[in-house]
Design a protein around this motif. Structure first.
Motif, PDB file in Angstrom:
ATOM      1  N   CYS A 117       0.920  -1.227  -0.045  1.00 41.16           N
ATOM      2  CA  CYS A 117       0.045   0.095   0.127  1.00 41.16           C
ATOM      3  C   CYS A 117       0.778   1.298   0.028  1.00 41.16           C
ATOM      4  O   CYS A 117       0.473   2.303  -0.658  1.00 41.16           O
ATOM      5  CB  CYS A 117      -0.998  -0.011   1.309  1.00 41.16           C
ATOM      6  N   VAL A 118       1.808   1.212   0.990  1.00 39.80           N
ATOM      7  CA  VAL A 118       2.844   2.463   0.823  1.00 39.80           C
ATOM      8  C   VAL A 118       3.611   2.535  -0.401  1.00 39.80           C
ATOM      9  O   VAL A 118       3.690   3.752  -1.030  1.00 39.80           O
ATOM     10  CB  VAL A 118       3.855   2.201   1.840  1.00 39.80           C
ATOM     11  N   CYS A 119       3.915   1.529  -1.211  1.00 41.34           N
ATOM     12  CA  CYS A 119       4.426   1.740  -2.507  1.00 41.34           C
ATOM     13  C   CYS A 119       3.446   2.329  -3.705  1.00 41.34           C
ATOM     14  O   CYS A 119       3.894   3.103  -4.374  1.00 41.34           O
ATOM     15  CB  CYS A 119       4.796   0.197  -3.209  1.00 41.34           C
ATOM     16  N   LYS A 120       2.269   2.235  -3.239  1.00 45.61           N
ATOM     17  CA  LYS A 120       1.114   2.701  -4.144  1.00 45.61           C
ATOM     18  C   LYS A 120       0.910   4.343  -3.636  1.00 45.61           C
ATOM     19  O   LYS A 120       0.369   4.880  -4.555  1.00 45.61           O
ATOM     20  CB  LYS A 120      -0.231   1.749  -4.130  1.00 45.61           C
ATOM     21  N   ASN A 121       0.818   4.357  -2.420  1.00 43.66           N
ATOM     22  CA  ASN A 121       0.717   5.804  -1.817  1.00 43.66           C
ATOM     23  C   ASN A 121       1.634   6.143  -0.661  1.00 43.66           C
ATOM     24  O   ASN A 121       1.453   5.608   0.478  1.00 43.66           O
ATOM     25  CB  ASN A 121      -0.798   5.908  -1.522  1.00 43.66           C
ATOM     26  N   ASN A 122       2.879   6.669  -1.184  1.00 42.23           N
ATOM     27  CA  ASN A 122       3.693   6.868  -0.249  1.00 42.23           C
ATOM     28  C   ASN A 122       3.374   7.785   1.117  1.00 42.23           C
ATOM     29  O   ASN A 122       4.035   7.650   2.130  1.00 42.23           O
ATOM     30  CB  ASN A 122       5.000   7.306  -0.697  1.00 42.23           C
ATOM     31  N   GLN A 123       2.356   8.318   1.046  1.00 44.56           N
ATOM     32  CA  GLN A 123       1.753   9.127   2.210  1.00 44.56           C
ATOM     33  C   GLN A 123       1.170   8.292   3.278  1.00 44.56           C
ATOM     34  O   GLN A 123       1.274   8.691   4.503  1.00 44.56           O
ATOM     35  CB  GLN A 123       0.724  10.088   1.670  1.00 44.56           C
ATOM     36  N   LEU A 124       0.904   7.080   2.976  1.00 43.32           N
ATOM     37  CA  LEU A 124       0.471   6.185   4.062  1.00 43.32           C
ATOM     38  C   LEU A 124       1.795   5.817   5.013  1.00 43.32           C
ATOM     39  O   LEU A 124       1.505   5.351   6.029  1.00 43.32           O
ATOM     40  CB  LEU A 124       0.106   4.909   3.463  1.00 43.32           C
ATOM     41  N   PHE A 125       3.020   6.118   4.751  1.00 41.60           N
ATOM     42  CA  PHE A 125       4.304   5.875   5.352  1.00 41.60           C
ATOM     43  C   PHE A 125       3.906   6.473   6.690  1.00 41.60           C
ATOM     44  O   PHE A 125       4.402   5.895   7.959  1.00 41.60           O
ATOM     45  CB  PHE A 125       5.330   6.194   4.728  1.00 41.60           C
TER      46      PHE A 125
END
Length: 191
Positions: free
Chosen positions: A171-179
């Motif tokens: 998920c982080v790879c698809k949307n790095n703001q989730l980091f």
């Protein structure tokens, strides 16, 4: 369908509020929660892919709702009534908080919760709806569960934990703001 979910949740809450924690009650709660999560995933899979305007709305959620705020939902929303019920009743967190009071059943309950999160995150990844992970009603109980499960040394729990963390990384790879939601709190605790 949402009436079924409401009835299942009513039964879960009734069983959770009993003073004793009998094995048959815990099994009923696990079964009912599994049905609710299955219905939720079916709903997410059957709703049409989000349109460009809906994507823009999801970006607003992502950009403007901090991890400390609840996202208000309209239970009358026709598109995702089960999801809205799930979020408005904070089902994952209520279940997590109840489960930690069940020492005799904690391993089974942790396994169930990790399995449900794995299923939900997998569905969100497939549908490219990872922005829903920004909702406090989803990521807060997930972080609490991951934190608790990370101290357990039971192979079935470790396996499910690794599966969930793997999906979170995807998920982080698809949307790095989730980091910021899933991994920065861990970095802050190290010091």
């Amino acid at each position: 369908m949402s009436e079924i979910v409401k009835e299942l949740w009513r039964q879960i809450v009734f069983l959770m509020n009993k003073n004793t924690k009998a094995s048959k009650d815990v099994d009923s709660i696990k079964l009912h929660l599994s049905k609710i999560v299955d219905l939720l995933i079916d709903e997410l899979n059957n709703v049409k892919s989000t349109t460009r305007n809906e994507r823009a709305e999801m970006n607003i959620i992502e950009n403007h709702f901090s991890r400390d705020k609840d996202f208000a939902v309209d239970e009358n929303n026709c598109d995702w009534p089960i999801f809205n019920f799930f979020i408005s009743h904070n089902i994952f967190e209520v279940f997590f908080l109840w489960s930690i009071s069940c020492a005799d059943f904690l391993t089974d309950l942790e396994y169930e919760q990790l399995y449900h999160f794995k299923s939900l995150i997998s569905t969100l990844l497939q549908r490219e709806e990872t922005n829903l992970l920004f909702l406090k009603q989803i990521h807060r109980p997930l972080l609490l569960l991951v934190n608790q499960a990370s101290f357990r040394h039971i192979s079935s729990i470790e396996y499910q934990l690794v599966m969930v963390l793997n999906q979170l990384c995807a998920c982080v790879c698809k949307n790095n703001q989730l980091f910021q939601i899933f991994f920065e709190p861990l970095l802050l605790d190290v010091s």
